[in-house]
Design an enzyme around this catalytic site. Structure first.
Site, PDB file in Angstrom:
ATOM      1  N   TYR A   1      17.320  70.458  57.672  1.00 41.01           N
ATOM      2  CA  TYR A   1      17.412  69.454  56.603  1.00 41.01           C
ATOM      3  C   TYR A   1      17.575  68.054  57.179  1.00 41.01           C
ATOM      4  O   TYR A   1      16.825  67.136  56.829  1.00 41.01           O
ATOM      5  CB  TYR A   1      18.578  69.799  55.684  1.00 41.01           C
ATOM      6  CG  TYR A   1      18.736  68.870  54.508  1.00 41.01           C
ATOM      7  CD1 TYR A   1      17.774  68.819  53.499  1.00 41.01           C
ATOM      8  CD2 TYR A   1      19.858  68.046  54.387  1.00 41.01           C
ATOM      9  CE1 TYR A   1      17.913  67.979  52.401  1.00 41.01           C
ATOM     10  CE2 TYR A   1      20.009  67.204  53.296  1.00 41.01           C
ATOM     11  CZ  TYR A   1      19.039  67.169  52.311  1.00 41.01           C
ATOM     12  OH  TYR A   1      19.179  66.327  51.221  1.00 41.01           O
ATOM     13  N   ASP A   2      18.543  67.903  58.114  1.00 41.15           N
ATOM     14  CA  ASP A   2      18.832  66.578  58.678  1.00 41.15           C
ATOM     15  C   ASP A   2      17.604  66.004  59.383  1.00 41.15           C
ATOM     16  O   ASP A   2      17.179  64.867  59.114  1.00 41.15           O
ATOM     17  CB  ASP A   2      19.987  66.665  59.687  1.00 41.15           C
ATOM     18  CG  ASP A   2      21.261  67.211  59.080  1.00 41.15           C
ATOM     19  OD1 ASP A   2      21.251  67.530  57.876  1.00 41.15           O
ATOM     20  OD2 ASP A   2      22.266  67.319  59.805  1.00 41.15           O
TER      21      ASP A   2
ATOM     22  N   GLY B   1      14.559  67.158  59.155  1.00 39.49           N
ATOM     23  CA  GLY B   1      13.445  67.108  58.212  1.00 39.49           C
ATOM     24  C   GLY B   1      13.392  65.790  57.467  1.00 39.49           C
ATOM     25  O   GLY B   1      12.325  65.176  57.320  1.00 39.49           O
TER      26      GLY B   1
ATOM     27  N   VAL C   1      31.737  70.209  45.158  1.00 42.28           N
ATOM     28  CA  VAL C   1      32.138  69.964  43.769  1.00 42.28           C
ATOM     29  C   VAL C   1      31.893  71.200  42.920  1.00 42.28           C
ATOM     30  O   VAL C   1      32.784  71.662  42.185  1.00 42.28           O
ATOM     31  CB  VAL C   1      31.397  68.743  43.178  1.00 42.28           C
ATOM     32  CG1 VAL C   1      31.658  68.632  41.679  1.00 42.28           C
ATOM     33  CG2 VAL C   1      31.843  67.457  43.872  1.00 42.28           C
TER      34      VAL C   1
END
Length: 312
Positions: free
Chosen positions: A145-146, A148, A188
């Site tokens: 993810y990072d 990407g 959250v």
């Protein structure tokens, strides 16, 4: 003239809120989603509206459309989902952005990339300004993810330099609000679900790590201001009010009015210890500032979870 908007990932959490704003503003909207994390119920109220079109499609495959704006949000954004198939996540960021930039170039429209604060990795500078280049583990479990999103930003700026493609790049910090998935693994939603079910609230590490939480309506207003500005970015969009994870759990515990206990676990690999945006650029260049406080936002989010979980 009514603008024709393409929102990739439009059935997702942030995408569906963006579509609400675009539709309420009178635009035409094409929602593109493969439903990996998006949900049709998020955009159900617009189905049948003549200004709305829903397309089931994966952005890793090219598509030919005629649009005026591309809001490129498509990508799993929570660790549970982006680590489920890390290769697919990397392909979504690279090939998906490549395909959308190719479309933007072909039709001559503007593209906004939803990038992320994760490009900063586990930061050595605090808080994080846009000039900070990050501290990312290229071979870690979060790097799909990072990295990407980092290559997605690179593609945007190279298309801008080589082809003159109009780009806008938003670095989005932790965002929360109604329509978050119950099982997305974000802190959250985890805490709210655990509190409502009176399960132990899971704290990773000692709970002293910090985050800055931005309510979804504030984020969407920032995205819209950025898209229609003259700024390419990258621009941080997030709430600079930094709190610890333990403080967040106390706020959620208070507003759910549930008796819960804590369960402590080891901190995951490469989990950032600090996250807080510098939003000077957003304030000065976009005249944007988040207005929803954490207490108000958490109350609204809990109400949404209660309704969907049928818990009173």
């Amino acid at each position: 003239m009514k603008l024709r908007h393409l929102v990739t990932g439009g059935a997702g959490f942030v995408g569906s809120h963006l579509i609400d704003k675009l539709m309420n503003a009178g635009g035409e909207v094409l929602c593109l989603d493969n439903y990996f994390t998006g949900r049709k119920e998020n955009i159900q109220k617009w189905i049948g509206n003549p200004r709305f079109e829903l397309i089931r499609h994966d952005v890793t495959e090219p598509i030919r459309l005629e649009v005026d704006r591309i809001w490129h949000l498509a990508c799993p954004a929570s660790p549970v989902h982006y680590q489920y198939n890390p290769i697919k996540t990397a392909k979504t960021s690279f090939l998906g952005t490549y395909n959308m930039l190719g479309l933007a170039r072909r039709v001559g429209c503007r593209l906004l990339l939803a990038s992320t604060s994760e490009v900063y990795g586990d930061p050595e500078i605090h808080p994080q300004p846009e000039s900070y280049r990050g501290s990312v583990n290229t071979i870690g479990i979060r790097s799909c993810y990072d990295e990407g999103k980092r290559i997605a930003e690179t593609l945007c700026f190279d298309y801008n330099r080589m082809h003159g493609t109009e780009i806008r790049v938003a670095r989005i910090f932790n965002t929360y609000g109604p329509r978050m998935l119950e099982n997305d693994g974000r802190v959250v939603s985890n805490f709210i679900v655990q509190a409502l079910k009176e399960m132990p609230i899971t704290i990773y590490g000692d709970g002293s790590q910090t985050r800055s939480f931005c309510y979804v309506s504030d984020l969407v207003s920032g995205l819209m201001l950025l898209m229609e500005s003259n700024e390419k970015g990258p621009i941080n969009l997030g709430n600079p009010n930094e709190i610890t994870i333990k403080e967040l759990s106390s706020i959620i515990k208070t507003h759910t009015n549930k008796e819960v206990r804590y369960e402590y676990r080891d901190l995951p690999n490469d989990d950032p210890l600090q996250r807080q945006p510098v939003i000077t650029k957003a304030k000065e260049l976009l005249d944007w500032n988040p207005v929803v406080g954490i207490d108000e936002g958490i109350k609204l989010t809990i109400t949404d979870f209660e309704e969907r979980m049928k818990i009173s």
